[in-house]
Scaffold this motif. Structure first.
Motif, short mmCIF file in Angstrom:
data_model
loop_
_atom_site.label_atom_id
_atom_site.label_comp_id
_atom_site.label_asym_id
_atom_site.label_seq_id
_atom_site.Cartn_x
_atom_site.Cartn_y
_atom_site.Cartn_z
N CYS A 1 79.61 17.81 -16.15
CA CYS A 1 79.70 16.55 -15.40
C CYS A 1 79.88 15.26 -16.54
O CYS A 1 79.58 15.45 -17.71
N THR A 2 80.61 14.34 -15.88
CA THR A 2 80.54 13.02 -16.82
C THR A 2 80.20 11.96 -15.95
O THR A 2 79.81 12.23 -14.83
N GLU A 3 80.02 10.83 -16.64
CA GLU A 3 79.40 9.39 -15.94
C GLU A 3 80.80 8.54 -15.30
O GLU A 3 81.66 9.24 -15.34
N MET A 4 80.41 7.62 -14.86
CA MET A 4 81.56 6.92 -14.08
C MET A 4 82.56 6.60 -15.15
O MET A 4 82.41 6.24 -16.28
N ARG A 5 83.79 6.46 -14.61
CA ARG A 5 85.10 6.20 -15.32
C ARG A 5 85.33 7.46 -16.25
O ARG A 5 86.21 7.48 -16.99
N GLY A 6 84.60 8.72 -16.03
CA GLY A 6 85.10 9.73 -16.97
C GLY A 6 85.88 10.60 -16.00
O GLY A 6 86.12 11.98 -16.38
N GLU A 7 86.70 10.09 -15.11
CA GLU A 7 87.52 10.82 -13.98
C GLU A 7 88.42 11.60 -15.03
O GLU A 7 88.64 12.94 -14.75
N VAL A 8 89.22 11.26 -15.82
CA VAL A 8 90.46 11.67 -16.47
C VAL A 8 89.66 13.26 -17.33
O VAL A 8 90.14 14.15 -17.08
N GLU A 9 88.40 12.87 -17.89
CA GLU A 9 87.91 13.93 -18.72
C GLU A 9 87.54 15.10 -17.77
O GLU A 9 87.54 16.30 -18.03
N ARG A 10 86.94 14.63 -16.60
CA ARG A 10 86.60 15.59 -15.58
C ARG A 10 87.69 16.65 -15.28
O ARG A 10 87.51 17.71 -15.11
N CYS A 11 88.71 15.96 -14.72
CA CYS A 11 89.86 16.83 -14.50
C CYS A 11 90.51 17.68 -15.59
O CYS A 11 90.85 18.65 -15.29
N GLN A 12 90.55 17.25 -16.71
CA GLN A 12 91.01 17.96 -17.95
C GLN A 12 90.33 19.22 -18.09
O GLN A 12 90.67 20.22 -18.45
N LYS A 13 88.98 19.06 -18.32
CA LYS A 13 87.92 20.10 -18.29
C LYS A 13 87.94 21.22 -17.16
O LYS A 13 88.03 22.31 -17.24
N ALA A 14 88.37 20.49 -15.58
CA ALA A 14 88.54 21.43 -14.72
C ALA A 14 89.62 22.24 -14.93
O ALA A 14 89.80 23.35 -14.77
N ALA A 15 90.81 21.72 -15.36
CA ALA A 15 91.99 22.33 -15.58
C ALA A 15 91.88 23.34 -16.77
O ALA A 15 92.37 24.46 -16.88
N GLU A 16 91.11 22.90 -17.79
CA GLU A 16 90.61 24.18 -19.13
C GLU A 16 90.07 25.37 -18.28
O GLU A 16 90.29 26.43 -18.70
N TYR A 17 89.01 24.85 -17.46
CA TYR A 17 88.37 26.23 -16.81
C TYR A 17 89.18 27.05 -16.20
O TYR A 17 89.49 28.19 -16.05
N ALA A 18 89.99 26.35 -15.35
CA ALA A 18 91.08 27.29 -14.44
C ALA A 18 92.17 28.08 -15.31
O ALA A 18 92.35 29.12 -15.02
N LEU A 19 92.42 27.33 -16.46
CA LEU A 19 93.39 28.07 -17.26
C LEU A 19 92.95 29.31 -18.13
O LEU A 19 93.47 30.21 -18.48
N SER A 20 91.57 29.10 -18.05
CA SER A 20 90.87 30.39 -18.78
C SER A 20 90.56 31.32 -17.87
O SER A 20 89.80 32.43 -18.05
N GLY A 21 90.96 31.20 -16.51
CA GLY A 21 90.75 32.21 -15.39
C GLY A 21 89.41 32.05 -14.66
O GLY A 21 88.94 32.86 -13.71
N ARG A 22 88.55 30.93 -15.13
CA ARG A 22 87.31 30.60 -14.17
C ARG A 22 87.71 30.27 -13.10
O ARG A 22 88.41 29.37 -12.68
N ASN A 23 86.68 30.44 -12.01
CA ASN A 23 86.97 29.92 -10.47
C ASN A 23 86.01 28.32 -10.69
O ASN A 23 84.92 28.53 -10.63
#
Lengths: 242, 242
Positions: free
Chosen positions: B52-74
């Motif tokens: 999780c990130t704080e307010m205004r951390g939207e881009v970081e949150r999405c980039q991290k979600a993308a990383e998880y997905a790319l590594s095969g995590r649900n």
């Protein structure tokens, strides 16, 4: 306690209902609504007493729900989508105008602009306007005025009730107005039978949308000037720098 | 399969979530989102891995979600309200632009215009426009243009992000524009902390709304010329004869 609970069931499937909506139907003694929508939640209704009418029986449905409530029965009135978005909540409150002793609760549900938007991608991430093209209850001149205003200010626009047998040319007429303000290349999407058998969606330009046939079960999305297609999804950007 | 599921959790309570949203979180291996929103669904998250990130951390949150997905995590990305209405769905799809191999699913949720509308009654039963007053990502001139257009065509208007410490006078400025087109007696309603501790709502005229203090957790509803109060609820009629 005398009470009517007006429940939005979303597009139709159990998974798209909120827990609150499910519980309200489970807890009800009587369930009222349009025949087609009661069918969508028949497993939740089980053997409960029901009262349903056909299309255009809206007033009768609400009056019957009021009668049940006044006699002390726990009654739920079903609305598809969100009961508060072109749904039964407004009419129900109006029908109960002379009965302030009847409590009312509106339980929101997922509306077609949301379920359809999710199928298309993320078209509504920025300011949007929702307009019904049905002129059964609204003068067509007012609909035209709203189309022009929304297009002129570059809103994303969602059209409910975009056409029917009797109103086969309404979407074309609406697009002609939108085309006075929006580029013919504006990205659009349509979703038919959302979350139901036969769901289909298509992307097209506003110019192509003008000549597309739609029916009452179709919801139409018209992008703003920044809306694009990313990996086969319709996306309206919000302005983040990435 | 590489996939990101973007989940709208509604206003915050379990009961207001859809079954599909609940199941998506239950099935996830990793849950990402704004810290406050993860807290709202912590019982569903249980012992899962989170980011999780704080307010205004939207881009970081999405980039991290993308990383998880790319590594095969649900992976699930949480958005409050509806992920598609000023939510994270658009940014997530944009962040994944160069990764067409990652599947995406958007699960809608109940947005503040719906949960707030239900608290007030039935303000959105006719055509409406949704506008954010936040000029962090949108030029103020465009916001003004949309306010004027929506008011001029007699839309019901819902304002998201109507004010904050830094933007204390934005609602007044918006009302000054609306008052050029709408009657000062137009029925308005505000809802604060929807479905959370400290929920409150108030009805007022547009003239009174102009001088009302609001914060980021308030949603503002401005009626159309037919909106009225029936038994203490804000109701926009649809035109039925009863």
């Amino acid at each position: 306690m005398k009470k009517v609970t007006i429940v939005g069931i979303g597009p139709g499937g159990y998974e798209d209902m909120t827990v609150r909506a499910i519980n309200a139907i489970k807890d009800a003694e009587v369930v009222t609504g349009y025949r087609l929508y009661l069918g969508l939640v028949k497993d939740l209704i089980g053997g409960k007493e029901t009262f349903c009418t056909e299309m255009r029986g809206e007033v009768e449905r609400c009056q019957k729900a009021a009668e049940y409530a006044l006699s002390g029965r726990n009654v739920v009135l079903i609305s598809s989508g969100d009961a508060g978005i072109y749904g039964m909540a407004g009419l129900m409150l109006k029908v109960l105008e002379d009965h302030p002793e009847v409590e009312t609760e509106v339980i929101p549900g997922v509306s077609a602009c949301q379920s359809g938007g999710a199928v298309l991608g993320a078209p509504l991430v920025h300011d949007f306007a929702v307009i019904s093209l049905s002129d059964l209850l609204t003068p067509w001149e007012l609909i035209e005025k709203r189309l022009a205003a929304a297009a002129g200010a570059d809103f994303v626009i969602v059209l409910y009730n975009p056409g029917s047998h009797k109103r086969a040319d309404y979407l074309s007429k609406a697009c002609d107005i939108l085309l006075q303000y929006k580029s013919p290349d504006t990205i659009c999407g349509i979703v038919k039978n959302i979350s139901r058998d036969g769901e289909e969606h298509h992307f097209m330009t506003l110019r192509e949308l003008r000549d597309t046939k739609v029916d009452m079960l179709t919801t139409v999305f018209i992008g703003n000037s920044h809306t694009g297609i990313i990996n086969g999804k319709m996306v309206t950007p919000r302005g983040y720098r990435i």
